[in-house]
Design a protein around this motif. Structure first.
Motif, PDB file in Angstrom:
ATOM      1  N   LEU A  50      19.802   3.138  15.373  1.00 16.90           N
ATOM      2  CA  LEU A  50      20.246   2.539  13.797  1.00 16.90           C
ATOM      3  C   LEU A  50      19.113   2.709  13.124  1.00 16.90           C
ATOM      4  N   VAL A  51      17.939   1.645  13.446  1.00 17.27           N
ATOM      5  CA  VAL A  51      16.948   1.580  12.786  1.00 17.27           C
ATOM      6  C   VAL A  51      16.251   2.791  11.860  1.00 17.27           C
ATOM      7  N   ASP A  57      14.404  -3.010   7.487  1.00 18.27           N
ATOM      8  CA  ASP A  57      14.385  -4.089   6.855  1.00 18.27           C
ATOM      9  C   ASP A  57      16.315  -4.408   6.390  1.00 18.27           C
ATOM     10  N   THR A  58      17.377  -2.988   6.342  1.00 14.69           N
ATOM     11  CA  THR A  58      18.321  -3.184   6.148  1.00 14.69           C
ATOM     12  C   THR A  58      19.060  -3.803   7.381  1.00 14.69           C
ATOM     13  N   TRP A  63      20.998  -9.336  10.064  1.00 13.26           N
ATOM     14  CA  TRP A  63      21.299  -9.910  11.889  1.00 13.26           C
ATOM     15  C   TRP A  63      19.749 -10.536  11.733  1.00 13.26           C
ATOM     16  N   SER A  64      18.813 -10.806  11.166  1.00 15.72           N
ATOM     17  CA  SER A  64      17.515 -11.804  11.425  1.00 15.72           C
ATOM     18  C   SER A  64      17.973 -13.402  11.826  1.00 15.72           C
ATOM     19  N   GLN A  65      18.044 -13.209  10.648  1.00 12.71           N
ATOM     20  CA  GLN A  65      18.875 -15.078  10.574  1.00 12.71           C
ATOM     21  C   GLN A  65      19.906 -15.651  11.062  1.00 12.71           C
ATOM     22  N   SER A  66      20.708 -14.525  12.082  1.00  6.86           N
ATOM     23  CA  SER A  66      21.680 -15.151  13.397  1.00  6.86           C
ATOM     24  C   SER A  66      21.185 -15.839  14.788  1.00  6.86           C
ATOM     25  N   LEU A  75      21.605  -8.444  19.333  1.00  3.96           N
ATOM     26  CA  LEU A  75      21.294  -7.218  18.948  1.00  3.96           C
ATOM     27  C   LEU A  75      20.354  -6.874  18.120  1.00  3.96           C
ATOM     28  N   TRP A  76      19.537  -7.827  16.644  1.00  5.10           N
ATOM     29  CA  TRP A  76      18.502  -8.487  16.225  1.00  5.10           C
ATOM     30  C   TRP A  76      17.674  -8.130  17.417  1.00  5.10           C
TER      31      TRP A  76
END
Length: 200
Positions: A50-51, A57-58, A63-66, A75-76
């Motif tokens: 996916l990355v 960045d997408t 998710w990065s702030q979860s 998952l992040w």
């Protein structure tokens, strides 16, 4: 001072509630869809990469702030681990090898071929993400945590040796080891929540 009209014209960040809802919805759909299609090896490959296709960045924007104790937060951390293994497999392999002799139990849980080389490190990251869709997510999270614990041990050992020549670099390595341990703990907690049916 800006007038109220001027202030309203400034684009702001996305509403935190909307961001959280988006993060949970996409993470849930990804895991559920991946599990439903686990027999489709092409689908699982696309989810693992996916990355690579969407860009870090997408994925980060979703998710990065979860929080770490949520499915998107877990998952992040897994996707970030995979990205790291892609970018610096040689250093990771060296530090993993260093830490393996001090963190043997974690090394067994992580399941990396011994001695690990860059290819084995990259393969482990893909295998871990494959477990999100094909295996027990709790085991997957525990494997990733064990891998990080071995790396943290190797980073701390490297810091001890480097300290004689470069104190600043040794400090950075020590902080890095601490961050790796924190992430390992986050993943272990997420695994416990998954088993309890409370990782959403």
């Amino acid at each position: 001072m800006l007038s109220p009209q001027e202030a309203e014209q400034i684009a702001g960040d996305i509403d935190p509630a909307v961001r959280s809802e988006l993060a949970h919805t996409t993470a849930g759909a990804l895991v559920l869809g991946g599990r439903d299609g686990a027999e489709d090896s092409e689908l699982v490959r696309r989810l693992i990469t996916l990355v690579d296709t969407e860009g870090l960045d997408t994925v980060a924007s979703m998710w990065s702030q979860s929080p770490a104790d949520t499915l998107p937060g877990a998952l992040w951390r897994l996707y970030l681990l995979r990205e790291w293994t892609r970018r610096d497999p040689h250093t990771i392999a060296e530090r993993y090898h260093l830490g393996l002799h001090r963190a043997e139990v974690a090394g067994v849980v992580a399941g990396v071929a011994s001695p690990p080389g860059p290819d084995q490190i990259r393969e482990l990251a893909d295998a871990v993400l494959s477990g999100v869709f094909r295996g027990d997510l709790g085991v997957t999270l525990d494997r990733a945590a064990a891998f990080l614990r071995v790396l943290a041990t190797g980073s701390a050992m490297d810091a001890d040796w480097v300290e004689l020549d470069d104190r600043d670099r040794a400090t950075r390595l020590t902080r890095n080891a601490g961050a790796l341990l924190d992430t390992a703990t986050d993943l272990e907690n997420a695994a416990a929540l998954w088993r309890a049916g409370r990782l959403d």
